[in-house]
Design an enzyme around this catalytic site. Structure first.
Site, short mmCIF file in Angstrom:
data_model
loop_
_atom_site.label_atom_id
_atom_site.label_comp_id
_atom_site.label_asym_id
_atom_site.label_seq_id
_atom_site.Cartn_x
_atom_site.Cartn_y
_atom_site.Cartn_z
N TRP A 145 -13.12 43.17 22.70
CA TRP A 145 -13.73 43.99 23.74
C TRP A 145 -15.11 44.54 23.30
O TRP A 145 -15.34 45.74 23.30
CB TRP A 145 -12.81 45.15 24.12
N LYS A 169 -11.64 29.32 20.26
CA LYS A 169 -11.92 30.20 19.11
C LYS A 169 -10.88 29.98 18.00
O LYS A 169 -11.22 29.99 16.81
CB LYS A 169 -11.94 31.67 19.54
N GLY A 207 -27.51 37.75 20.93
CA GLY A 207 -26.21 38.27 21.37
C GLY A 207 -26.03 39.71 20.91
O GLY A 207 -26.83 40.25 20.14
N ASP A 255 -29.26 24.86 18.30
CA ASP A 255 -28.38 24.72 19.47
C ASP A 255 -26.97 24.36 19.00
O ASP A 255 -26.76 23.29 18.44
CB ASP A 255 -28.95 23.63 20.39
N TYR A 290 -10.95 29.85 26.30
CA TYR A 290 -11.81 30.53 25.32
C TYR A 290 -11.02 30.82 24.04
O TYR A 290 -11.47 30.48 22.93
CB TYR A 290 -12.36 31.82 25.93
N TYR A 316 -19.66 30.66 22.43
CA TYR A 316 -19.54 30.54 23.88
C TYR A 316 -18.58 31.66 24.29
O TYR A 316 -17.37 31.57 24.00
CB TYR A 316 -18.99 29.17 24.26
N THR A 348 -11.55 36.33 17.72
CA THR A 348 -11.19 37.18 18.85
C THR A 348 -9.71 37.58 18.88
O THR A 348 -8.86 36.84 18.37
CB THR A 348 -11.54 36.42 20.16
#
Ligand code: NDP
Length: 307
Positions: free
Chosen positions: A157, A136, A10, A37, A132, A62, A102
């Site tokens: 962002w 989170k 990522g 995983d 999402y 995710y 986030t």
């Protein structure tokens, strides 16, 4: 010190893989997704038990905000449950967890009395407006409920010269289009993955300098906003990308004209908050870290792309 790092493919995980190398006497274990995983709780539990890390750094998530609306179960396992499991396991071995969250934990409605947008502080009421964000937030709550030594770093962002992100999309479109229409009524701070990784490494080295003590977490642990300084909207970010990329000779033709449109003209499956500007005062006060402005961070990112 032994660090277990997730999400090496990522944006943030990849940048961390470089910056963490600069820590003294540190072993970094960053397994591939096949060995780690995050949709497989038993595998993660066993991995933490086998590796026995002093610190887990967990940028894996995710992150497909729109797709999460129809893959809620998968997003909930990866974002909502696994961070709690990591917290539970790391607590048993006296370790610590650095986790990323986030700006989308907020609903974006925060305003001053004169109706202008103001930045969220860490303690503001959370109220996600999409799946999402809800998953989170569940991850944050699961970590806190397990009460391990932890930092939850809320960023926003995220972009880099690596992976899938708004910067790379704009640079591609710059070479294909004469005109771009970009949403101008969602406000936040674009944040470079390279800065996130550097600032995280700085924090880890502060813990090392404190002798990796438990007391340090009593003082420093908790939830922090972790974004660039300043704020813009997506259209403003696109215009700055064009201006800086043009000035650095990164475009193959003249930069396209970038026009602002309302979110209503660009419907997406997931709703986004209008205001997701996060104050970085706590980060500055507790760690002495002053984030760069979003424009300076973009410049640094584009320089890194050129090198
Ligand atoms: P990326 O989407 O760039 O990377 C996500 C990483 O998670 C990838 O390595 C991906 O692996 C891995 N991953 C996803 N699902 C699984 C799974 N089931 N098992 C193992 N690994 C998995 O994320 P960012 O680096 O941009 O984000 C870092 C953090 O910042 C995340 O916590 C994110 O929620 C948060 N954040 C990100 C924002 C953004 O704009 N991107 C905004 C705000 C917060 P693979 O490559 O194999 O898919």
């Amino acid at each position: 010190m032994r660090i277990l790092l997730t999400g090496r493919t990522g944006q943030v995980g990849n940048a961390l893989l470089s910056t963490l190398q600069h820590l003294h006497q540190t072993e970094i274990i960053a397994p591939q997704r096949t060995q780690m995983d995050l949709n497989n709780p038993d595998q993660i539990r066993q991995l933490v038990r086998d590796i026995k890390p002093d610190l887990i750094i967990n940028p894996a998530a995710y992150t497909a905000v729109d797709k999460a609306e129809t893959e809620a179960d998968l997003a909930q396992t990866v974002n909502g449950e696994i961070p709690g499991l990591m917290a539970e396991e790391v607590k048993k071995i006296g370790g610590a967890l650095i986790h990323y969250s986030t700006d989308y934990v907020f609903d974006g409605s925060k305003r001053a009395k004169d109706n202008s947008l103001i930045a969220y502080i860490e303690e503001d009421q959370t109220a996600p407006v999409n799946v999402y964000g809800a998953t989170k937030l569940a991850g944050e709550q699961a970590i806190i409920a397990n009460n391990c030594n932890h930092l939850i770093l809320r960023t926003s962002w995220v972009y880099s010269t690596f992976g899938k992100n708004f910067l790379l999309t704009m640079l591609r479109l710059a070479n294909e289009r004469e005109e771009l229409k970009i949403v101008n009524d969602q406000w936040g701070a674009p944040t470079w993955a390279g800065w996130i990784a550097q600032a995280t490494t700085d924090i880890v080295s502060q813990w090392q300098l404190a002798g990796m003590s438990q007391d340090w977490w009593e003082e420093q642990g908790g939830t922090y906003n972790f974004t660039s300084g300043g704020a813009t909207n997506w259209c403003g970010f696109a215009q700055e990308i064009m201006a800086q990329a043009d000035a650095k000779g990164l475009l193959k033709k003249n930069a396209p004209v970038v026009l602002g449109i309302p979110s209503a003209d660009y419907p997406t499956p997931a709703k986004r908050p209008v205001n997701s500007i996060l104050s970085s005062g706590k980060l500055r006060d507790k760690f002495g870290i002053q984030p760069p402005t979003w424009q300076d961070a973009l410049a640094a990112c584009l320089v890194s792309a050129n090198n």
